[in-house]
Design a protein around this motif. Structure first.
Motif: not given
Lengths: 111, 111
Positions: A52, A70-71
């Motif tokens: 991230v 966001k991942k």
């Protein structure tokens, strides 16, 4: 089953527009990638991310930027689209030492 | 400069015949992947080769890796029409973990 989803299959934009290509993966994998695929040139890596807020340039980053807030989401941004960015764009995700799983691709046309 | 050379780029073969696709690379590799792409579709992972001497087999396809020779092969045994597709090798390795695809081999299996 592993899923990498690209927001659009086909996209038509005009020269000079700012273009966003979105990619979401449900694998909880750290690694995400953006490629473009052109006839005779194969697949070329634009940018990738190992975490991230982390990004690394690939072989052809010029004219592109990326965002990984966001991942699960990795966005490719064309700051000011040009006709030579007309291409098929492929997003992929992977875990460590794992094969990349690809989305269905976005065929982008810049007029 | 890293080079990943895949050959042949085009392969037309008859059903029932055997053939090999080669993927040569110019610097030390950590791992080598093989993918398949059908027309208009995304890439599907076939094999992951993680060490010297690695051999993987799935149906009529067998992949191997020789890190000393900097060579990976994809062997097709008794080809069938359903194997018609484009096959790509993906190199992963080097000091900065380069990711580079071969140009692809367009395989056509004729009845």
């Amino acid at each position: 089953d592993v899923k990498v989803t690209q927001s659009s299959r086909y996209l038509v934009k005009r020269t000079g527009e700012k273009v966003f290509l979105e990619c979401v993966q449900d694998m909880d994998h750290e690694n995400m990638f953006w490629y473009r695929q052109d006839p005779g040139l194969g697949l070329r890596l634009i940018y990738f991310s190992y975490d991230v807020k982390m990004k690394e340039k690939g072989d052809i980053p010029e004219g592109y930027s990326v965002s990984r807030e966001k991942k699960e989401r990795f966005s490719l941004i064309l700051e000011s689209a040009s006709t030579n960015q007309t291409s098929m764009y492929l997003c992929a995700g992977s875990g460590s030492n794992q094969p990349q799983h690809f989305g269905d691709g976005t065929r982008l046309s810049i007029l | 400069e890293l080079k990943v050379e895949q050959n042949p780029l085009f392969l037309s073969m008859q059903e029932g015949k055997n053939y090999t696709i080669y993927c040569n690379y110019s610097t030390t590799s950590d791992r080598l992947y093989w993918y398949r792409q059908d027309p208009g579709k995304s890439l599907e992972s076939l094999f992951v080769l993680l060490s010297n001497g690695a051999v993987k087999q799935e149906g009529r396809l067998m992949a191997s890796l020789d890190t000393k020779a900097r060579l990976s092969t994809l062997h097709i045994t008794a080809a069938v029409h359903d194997l018609s597709a484009t096959y790509f090798c993906l190199y992963s390795g080097g000091s900065n973990y380069k990711l580079t695809f071969g140009k692809g081999t367009l395989l056509t299996v004729n009845p």
